[in-house]
Write a protein that holds these residues in place. Structure first.
Motif, short mmCIF file in Angstrom:
data_model
loop_
_atom_site.label_atom_id
_atom_site.label_comp_id
_atom_site.label_asym_id
_atom_site.label_seq_id
_atom_site.Cartn_x
_atom_site.Cartn_y
_atom_site.Cartn_z
N VAL A 59 -21.51 2.43 -4.77
CA VAL A 59 -21.60 3.06 -6.09
C VAL A 59 -22.37 4.38 -5.98
CG1 VAL A 59 -21.50 0.83 -7.26
CG2 VAL A 59 -23.73 1.84 -6.72
N ALA A 60 -22.24 5.21 -7.01
CA ALA A 60 -23.01 6.44 -7.06
C ALA A 60 -24.50 6.11 -7.11
CB ALA A 60 -22.61 7.25 -8.30
N PRO A 61 -25.35 6.96 -6.54
CA PRO A 61 -26.79 6.67 -6.52
C PRO A 61 -27.37 6.34 -7.89
CG PRO A 61 -26.32 8.50 -5.06
CD PRO A 61 -25.03 8.19 -5.77
N ASP A 62 -26.89 7.02 -8.94
CA ASP A 62 -27.44 6.75 -10.28
C ASP A 62 -26.89 5.47 -10.90
OD1 ASP A 62 -24.87 7.59 -10.79
OD2 ASP A 62 -25.41 9.20 -12.17
N GLU A 63 -25.95 4.80 -10.21
CA GLU A 63 -25.43 3.52 -10.70
C GLU A 63 -26.00 2.33 -9.93
OE1 GLU A 63 -21.19 3.67 -10.54
OE2 GLU A 63 -21.02 5.27 -12.02
N MET A 64 -26.94 2.61 -9.01
CA MET A 64 -27.58 1.52 -8.28
C MET A 64 -28.44 0.68 -9.23
SD MET A 64 -26.78 1.40 -5.04
CE MET A 64 -28.15 0.48 -4.32
N PRO A 65 -28.52 -0.62 -8.99
CA PRO A 65 -29.32 -1.48 -9.88
C PRO A 65 -30.82 -1.35 -9.64
CG PRO A 65 -28.34 -2.79 -8.14
CD PRO A 65 -27.77 -1.41 -8.00
N ALA A 66 -31.20 -0.58 -8.63
CA ALA A 66 -32.62 -0.32 -8.35
C ALA A 66 -32.75 1.14 -7.91
CB ALA A 66 -33.15 -1.26 -7.27
N GLU A 67 -33.96 1.64 -7.88
CA GLU A 67 -34.17 3.04 -7.51
C GLU A 67 -34.28 3.19 -5.99
OE1 GLU A 67 -37.44 4.62 -9.69
OE2 GLU A 67 -36.50 4.30 -11.64
N THR A 68 -33.39 2.56 -5.29
CA THR A 68 -33.32 2.60 -3.84
C THR A 68 -31.84 2.68 -3.46
OG1 THR A 68 -33.23 0.18 -3.76
CG2 THR A 68 -35.41 1.21 -3.54
N PRO A 69 -31.53 3.09 -2.22
CA PRO A 69 -30.13 3.19 -1.83
C PRO A 69 -29.49 1.87 -1.41
CG PRO A 69 -31.52 3.98 -0.06
CD PRO A 69 -32.43 3.67 -1.21
N ILE A 70 -30.25 0.77 -1.51
CA ILE A 70 -29.73 -0.54 -1.13
C ILE A 70 -30.31 -1.60 -2.04
CG2 ILE A 70 -31.51 -1.15 0.57
CD1 ILE A 70 -29.14 -2.14 2.39
N ALA A 71 -29.50 -2.60 -2.36
CA ALA A 71 -29.97 -3.73 -3.18
C ALA A 71 -29.11 -4.94 -2.85
CB ALA A 71 -29.88 -3.40 -4.66
#
Length: 391
Positions: A374-386
């Motif tokens: 997903v786009a970085p601003d659509e991540m469920p956390a403020e990190t590049p991985i979840a």
């Protein structure tokens, strides 16, 4: 005009081959390709520019000229007229010592060269993750076609060794009955199976029975191509063909919703748009549900969710990751020691490290987890991985 499209289906077996240990350096090259017309000439120009960039990266990490020639020469040999006339939307090339693998994929890949200790596969994730791709079966009496699709592309996949019209199926299945069957070649496309008729007794039931037998052959052909796939399959066809195909179907991931209308009259763009609408609604609902679950688990302090790279990467290797989110366009360079279970991070790429986001995603897919890019601003956390863990 119909455009011949050449597609290689990228499977988990191919992923395993790419992730196997190869002597470093490993070169991964990605580029968009043009299928036809004068713009086809852009393809070899793009490849030459990317090979020049690859040479620069190899030089920067200290690769000897002989090593560079061994890696690049087989890729340069791909550059011929026939090769460029047999393309899809994107080309992925992987080169290591004594090995070159190339895949024509239905994705307009961004130009990218990565040199490292292993192959880089993140650009192919939309094809590898069943959460990023889907299939379309265009049903008509005159022709049946199978397509692989993503949000941005659709490409036909040959149904090898499978009858793709009712007349062909009857010819092989019952030659005598095939002589009773005829299709009015002058009939408009919208009539589809109603253009077919039988001379003789119980015509409607007879036709229905023959279509069902035909569809049983088709579903066997679909299963032969898709193997153990778990991506959704969407039907497109006139209304009365849907229940007949569903009766014959044995593919486990055929979706309940379908598109009604004769696909013979659809252009590729229309076929893609109508089927993507169905798949998008399903994916959006699933993704929203999973993101909400991740946030709830993380907020509660549960050990079943994490946005910590050093926790998620080992979990992916050990088969603990059920669902993984990775940020599109981001890299986190580092090393993972499988025996110690430890992660070491680096500020930049080297010949000895790898993108850990790429690594985690690949391991999750190999162990039957779901991956969302997903786009970085659509991540469920403020990190590049979840990740959500199985246990």
């Amino acid at each position: 005009m119909s455009v011949l499209n050449h597609v290689d289906i990228v499977t988990n077996d191919i992923l395993e081959e790419l992730l196997a240990q190869h002597n470093s350096p490993c070169l991964s090259l990605f580029m968009p390709t043009v299928r036809m017309g004068p713009e086809v000439q852009q393809n070899p120009i793009r490849l030459k520019n990317l090979l020049k960039e690859a040479e620069e990266q190899l030089t920067a990490i200290g690769s000897a000229p002989a090593v560079q020639r061994e890696l690049l020469a087989p890729i340069q040999a791909l550059d011929d007229h026939v090769f460029w006339q047999q393309q899809s939307d994107g080309l992925a090339v992987f080169a290591a010592e004594k090995q070159v693998l190339s895949y024509r994929v239905p994705l307009a890949l961004e130009e990218l060269v990565v040199v490292g200790s292993r192959f880089y596969i993140k650009p192919l994730l939309p094809l590898l993750s069943h959460k990023q791709r889907f299939y379309v079966l265009a049903l008509s009496i005159n022709q049946v076609r199978l397509f692989q699709a993503t949000q941005h592309s659709i490409s036909e996949i040959p149904l090898a060794n499978t009858a793709t019209s009712l007349a062909e199926a009857l010819q092989f299945d019952d030659p005598e009955k095939e002589t009773q069957f005829h299709t009015s070649t002058g009939a408009p496309a919208s009539t589809d199976a109603r253009a077919a008729s039988f001379h003789g007794h119980a015509a409607d039931e007879d036709r229905k029975s023959d279509i069902l037998r035909f569809f049983r052959q088709v579903t066997q052909g679909v299963n032969d191509v898709l193997g153990e796939e778990n991506a959704p399959l969407v039907l497109v066809g006139v209304d009365y063909l849907h229940p007949l195909y569903r009766q014959a179907n044995t593919y486990a991931h055929l979706v309940n919703e379908g598109v009604e209308g004769n696909p013979d009259g659809f252009g590729l763009d229309e076929l893609h748009a109508q089927t993507w609408d169905i798949v998008k609604a399903r994916l959006d609902a699933e993704r929203a549900e999973v993101k909400a679950r991740f946030k709830t688990l993380l907020a509660s302090g549960s050990s079943q969710a994490s946005a910590n790279l050093k926790t998620v990467v080992p979990a992916a290797f050990y088969g603990r990751v059920d669902t993984l989110f990775v940020a599109r366009g981001r890299q986190m360079w580092g090393e993972f020691d499988q025996q110690a279970g430890t992660v070491r991070l680096y500020d930049e790429a080297t010949s000895d490290n790898a993108d850990l986001l790429d690594l985690a995603a690949a391991q999750t897919i190999l162990k039957d987890g779901a991956v969302y890019v997903v786009a970085p601003d659509e991540m469920p956390a403020e990190t590049p991985i979840a990740a959500i863990f199985r246990y």
